[in-house]
Design a protein around this motif. Structure first.
Motif, PDB file in Angstrom:
ATOM      1  N   GLU A 194       0.752  -1.181  -0.020  1.00 43.37           N
ATOM      2  CA  GLU A 194      -0.034  -0.079  -0.112  1.00 43.37           C
ATOM      3  C   GLU A 194       0.877   1.278  -0.241  1.00 43.37           C
ATOM      4  OE1 GLU A 194      -2.111   0.800   3.455  1.00 43.37           O
ATOM      5  OE2 GLU A 194      -1.099  -0.503   4.720  1.00 43.37           O
ATOM      6  N   TYR A 195       2.056   1.226   0.201  1.00 44.26           N
ATOM      7  CA  TYR A 195       3.041   2.279   0.409  1.00 44.26           C
ATOM      8  C   TYR A 195       3.514   2.738  -1.304  1.00 44.26           C
ATOM      9  CZ  TYR A 195       3.335   2.232   5.226  1.00 44.26           C
ATOM     10  OH  TYR A 195       3.309   2.462   6.674  1.00 44.26           O
ATOM     11  N   ILE A 196       3.175   1.927  -2.078  1.00 43.84           N
ATOM     12  CA  ILE A 196       3.476   2.365  -3.492  1.00 43.84           C
ATOM     13  C   ILE A 196       2.302   3.040  -4.090  1.00 43.84           C
ATOM     14  CG2 ILE A 196       4.291   1.428  -6.016  1.00 43.84           C
ATOM     15  CD1 ILE A 196       5.098  -1.084  -4.273  1.00 43.84           C
ATOM     16  N   ASP A 197       2.154   4.335  -3.723  1.00 43.41           N
ATOM     17  CA  ASP A 197       0.893   5.179  -4.158  1.00 43.41           C
ATOM     18  C   ASP A 197       1.707   6.379  -4.198  1.00 43.41           C
ATOM     19  OD1 ASP A 197      -1.067   6.681  -4.480  1.00 43.41           O
ATOM     20  OD2 ASP A 197      -2.403   5.428  -3.368  1.00 43.41           O
ATOM     21  N   ALA A 198       2.186   7.025  -5.554  1.00 44.60           N
ATOM     22  CA  ALA A 198       2.861   8.341  -5.644  1.00 44.60           C
ATOM     23  C   ALA A 198       1.953   9.119  -5.472  1.00 44.60           C
ATOM     24  CB  ALA A 198       3.336   8.319  -7.267  1.00 44.60           C
ATOM     25  N   ASN A 199       0.664   9.282  -5.795  1.00 44.77           N
ATOM     26  CA  ASN A 199      -0.130  10.341  -5.608  1.00 44.77           C
ATOM     27  C   ASN A 199      -0.319  10.836  -4.059  1.00 44.77           C
ATOM     28  OD1 ASN A 199      -0.521  10.954  -8.208  1.00 44.77           O
ATOM     29  ND2 ASN A 199      -2.392   9.555  -8.468  1.00 44.77           N
ATOM     30  N   ARG A 200      -0.478   9.672  -3.289  1.00 46.44           N
ATOM     31  CA  ARG A 200      -0.673   9.628  -2.008  1.00 46.44           C
ATOM     32  C   ARG A 200       0.525  10.100  -1.238  1.00 46.44           C
ATOM     33  NH1 ARG A 200      -3.148   5.076   2.058  1.00 46.44           N
ATOM     34  NH2 ARG A 200      -3.732   6.384   3.894  1.00 46.44           N
ATOM     35  N   TRP A 201       1.914   9.803  -1.617  1.00 43.05           N
ATOM     36  CA  TRP A 201       2.808  10.218  -1.126  1.00 43.05           C
ATOM     37  C   TRP A 201       3.262  11.867  -1.303  1.00 43.05           C
ATOM     38  CZ3 TRP A 201       5.986   8.983   2.607  1.00 43.05           C
ATOM     39  CH2 TRP A 201       6.160   7.607   2.818  1.00 43.05           C
ATOM     40  N   GLU A 202       2.776  12.309  -2.683  1.00 40.76           N
ATOM     41  CA  GLU A 202       2.864  13.643  -3.116  1.00 40.76           C
ATOM     42  C   GLU A 202       2.133  14.742  -2.151  1.00 40.76           C
ATOM     43  OE1 GLU A 202       2.124  14.476  -7.112  1.00 40.76           O
ATOM     44  OE2 GLU A 202       3.171  12.880  -7.874  1.00 40.76           O
ATOM     45  N   ARG A 203       0.872  14.155  -1.713  1.00 43.25           N
ATOM     46  CA  ARG A 203      -0.111  15.067  -1.029  1.00 43.25           C
ATOM     47  C   ARG A 203       0.539  14.870   0.483  1.00 43.25           C
ATOM     48  NH1 ARG A 203      -3.896  11.890  -3.606  1.00 43.25           N
ATOM     49  NH2 ARG A 203      -4.178  10.492  -1.917  1.00 43.25           N
ATOM     50  N   LEU A 204       1.044  13.935   0.896  1.00 43.15           N
ATOM     51  CA  LEU A 204       1.511  13.852   2.305  1.00 43.15           C
ATOM     52  C   LEU A 204       2.698  14.704   2.391  1.00 43.15           C
ATOM     53  CD1 LEU A 204       1.578  12.621   5.262  1.00 43.15           C
ATOM     54  CD2 LEU A 204       2.781  10.664   4.323  1.00 43.15           C
ATOM     55  N   ILE A 205       3.632  14.735   1.290  1.00 41.42           N
ATOM     56  CA  ILE A 205       4.845  15.435   1.497  1.00 41.42           C
ATOM     57  C   ILE A 205       4.559  17.049   1.400  1.00 41.42           C
ATOM     58  CG2 ILE A 205       7.093  16.065   0.038  1.00 41.42           C
ATOM     59  CD1 ILE A 205       7.089  13.007  -0.585  1.00 41.42           C
ATOM     60  N   LEU A 206       3.639  17.437   0.212  1.00 44.14           N
ATOM     61  CA  LEU A 206       3.288  18.759   0.045  1.00 44.14           C
ATOM     62  C   LEU A 206       2.522  19.227   1.405  1.00 44.14           C
ATOM     63  CD1 LEU A 206       1.956  18.815  -3.542  1.00 44.14           C
ATOM     64  CD2 LEU A 206       3.743  20.054  -2.726  1.00 44.14           C
ATOM     65  N   TYR A 207       1.697  18.725   1.823  1.00 48.89           N
ATOM     66  CA  TYR A 207       0.963  19.332   3.230  1.00 48.89           C
ATOM     67  C   TYR A 207       1.200  19.079   4.507  1.00 48.89           C
ATOM     68  CZ  TYR A 207      -2.167  20.104  -0.952  1.00 48.89           C
ATOM     69  OH  TYR A 207      -2.753  20.557  -2.230  1.00 48.89           O
ATOM     70  N   SER A 208       2.137  17.732   4.691  1.00 41.81           N
ATOM     71  CA  SER A 208       2.460  17.550   6.069  1.00 41.81           C
ATOM     72  C   SER A 208       4.007  17.495   6.328  1.00 41.81           C
ATOM     73  CB  SER A 208       1.796  16.269   6.449  1.00 41.81           C
ATOM     74  OG  SER A 208       0.355  16.378   6.173  1.00 41.81           O
ATOM     75  N   MET A 209       4.762  17.392   5.299  1.00 41.18           N
ATOM     76  CA  MET A 209       6.136  17.531   5.405  1.00 41.18           C
ATOM     77  C   MET A 209       7.021  18.595   4.657  1.00 41.18           C
ATOM     78  SD  MET A 209       7.524  13.599   5.447  1.00 41.18           S
ATOM     79  CE  MET A 209       6.141  12.812   4.223  1.00 41.18           C
ATOM     80  N   PRO A 210       6.332  19.960   4.691  1.00 47.56           N
ATOM     81  CA  PRO A 210       6.923  20.984   3.945  1.00 47.56           C
ATOM     82  C   PRO A 210       8.478  21.419   3.588  1.00 47.56           C
ATOM     83  CG  PRO A 210       5.727  21.857   5.731  1.00 47.56           C
ATOM     84  CD  PRO A 210       5.712  20.473   6.069  1.00 47.56           C
ATOM     85  N   PHE A 211       9.171  20.806   4.562  1.00 51.19           N
ATOM     86  CA  PHE A 211      10.547  21.182   4.618  1.00 51.19           C
ATOM     87  C   PHE A 211      11.331  19.879   4.182  1.00 51.19           C
ATOM     88  CE2 PHE A 211       8.552  23.221   8.404  1.00 51.19           C
ATOM     89  CZ  PHE A 211       8.474  24.380   7.861  1.00 51.19           C
ATOM     90  N   LEU A 212      10.640  18.941   3.763  1.00 55.42           N
ATOM     91  CA  LEU A 212      11.378  17.734   3.517  1.00 55.42           C
ATOM     92  C   LEU A 212      12.564  17.879   2.105  1.00 55.42           C
ATOM     93  CD1 LEU A 212      11.472  14.811   4.313  1.00 55.42           C
ATOM     94  CD2 LEU A 212      10.196  14.078   2.424  1.00 55.42           C
ATOM     95  N   ARG A 213      13.894  17.525   2.471  1.00 55.13           N
ATOM     96  CA  ARG A 213      14.612  17.705   1.146  1.00 55.13           C
ATOM     97  C   ARG A 213      15.329  16.415   0.802  1.00 55.13           C
ATOM     98  NH1 ARG A 213      19.805  17.588   3.371  1.00 55.13           N
ATOM     99  NH2 ARG A 213      19.799  18.111   5.809  1.00 55.13           N
ATOM    100  N   VAL A 214      15.202  15.441   1.726  1.00 51.04           N
ATOM    101  CA  VAL A 214      15.795  14.047   1.405  1.00 51.04           C
ATOM    102  C   VAL A 214      14.580  12.936   1.654  1.00 51.04           C
ATOM    103  CG1 VAL A 214      17.428  12.167   2.057  1.00 51.04           C
ATOM    104  CG2 VAL A 214      18.181  14.400   2.143  1.00 51.04           C
ATOM    105  N   PHE A 215      14.277  12.488   0.527  1.00 53.02           N
ATOM    106  CA  PHE A 215      13.331  11.311   0.580  1.00 53.02           C
ATOM    107  C   PHE A 215      13.994   9.853   0.058  1.00 53.02           C
ATOM    108  CE2 PHE A 215       9.613   9.014  -1.328  1.00 53.02           C
ATOM    109  CZ  PHE A 215       8.852   8.829  -0.254  1.00 53.02           C
ATOM    110  N   ASP A 216      14.290   9.010   1.174  1.00 50.12           N
ATOM    111  CA  ASP A 216      14.836   7.851   0.987  1.00 50.12           C
ATOM    112  C   ASP A 216      14.017   6.685   1.369  1.00 50.12           C
ATOM    113  OD1 ASP A 216      16.979   5.837   0.513  1.00 50.12           O
ATOM    114  OD2 ASP A 216      17.751   5.978   2.506  1.00 50.12           O
TER     115      ASP A 216
END
Length: 270
Positions: A194-216
């Motif tokens: 269920e973690y292979i969901d690019a759209n869901r990751w995009e939303r989470l990063i944009l709205y809840s991890m606004p300072f994220l610079r490294v995504f590993d």
């Protein structure tokens, strides 16, 4: 002595296991004790409570530790502690920690190598408002009521998490409630279709991890259907603009498709 490392059961038992020996090392700054019998943990923590220069502690006992939350609380009371790494394996639940009120630790880097309930984790984090780096192995059993207690981790920038029993819904809730300030995320998921969901990751990063610079990210698992099309979602402009690149492997094994999906960024160990 300012640094002491013992990773052998027999050396510890014969050299410094008698009570009060550790308390004599008043200049000790770094203490590493691995593969020691769990029965010594109580005395160790009592002894090091007198070490006011101790800034680094790695404590990995051999065997099942009872009342581990009480021991964790003792560790957090160490006045100079900046870095802590623990593995307290337990077969039984310990009495829950109270939420911190007026007692806070100076710990900046915390590594928890044992599985931990998310409610237990939330209470533990209430004691470390200065935390900058957090590494967790196998959080589980999210108790949403625990998240109602407001905890501020305004200095937290690095989060490393390894898990195999936490749904994406619960992971999202943890991020939104506790980890919005992070700049670096390392996540390793087992059985994580269920973690292979690019759209869901995009939303989470944009709205809840606004300072994220490294995504590993590293995800492994199995699926009845091929995941090829879902992998393609991570090739959109959102990912390319941030220079976050990924690769995957997938093969059919009897009744399942086995897959791995992972980052290929050069900074993955930042």
């Amino acid at each position: 002595i300012t640094s002491l490392c013992m990773t052998n059961y027999f050396h510890f038992e014969f050299d410094i296991s008698p009570h009060y020996i550790l308390s004599k090392f008043t200049r000790l700054e770094t203490l590493i004790l691995e593969d020691i019998d769990w029965k010594y943990v109580k005395n160790i923590l009592n002894d090091i409570s007198f070490l006011f220069n101790l800034s680094t502690l790695i404590l990995i006992p051999n065997g099942c530790v009872k009342d581990r939350n009480l021991y964790l609380l003792q560790i957090l009371r160490l006045s100079a502690l900046k870095y802590c790494k623990v593995l307290f394996y337990s077969l039984c639940e310990s009495d829950p920690l109270p939420f911190a009120t007026n007692q806070y630790a100076m710990t900046e880097h915390f590594v928890i190598k044992h599985g931990i309930q998310t409610g237990e984790l939330v209470r533990l984090l209430s004691y470390v408002p200065q935390l900058r780096r957090l590494s967790i192995d196998y959080p589980f059993k999210l108790d949403k009521n625990e998240l109602n207690h407001r905890i501020t981790l305004k200095y937290l920038t690095h989060l490393s998490i390894k898990e195999n029993d936490l749904s994406f819904d619960d992971f999202e809730l943890l991020i939104k409630s506790l980890f919005r300030t992070i700049q670096v995320l390392h996540i390793h998921v087992i059985n994580g279709e269920e973690y292979i969901d690019a759209n869901r990751w995009e939303r989470l990063i944009l709205y809840s991890m606004p300072f994220l610079r490294v995504f590993d990210i590293y995800i492994s698992g199995r699926s009845y259907l091929p995941c090829e099309l879902r992998f393609h979602g991570f090739n959109s402009s959102f990912w390319l603009e941030r220079k976050w690149h990924f690769d995957h492997e997938e093969y059919f094994n009897h009744n399942y498709y086995e897959f791995t999906f992972y980052s290929i960024n050069p900074y993955r160990y930042d």
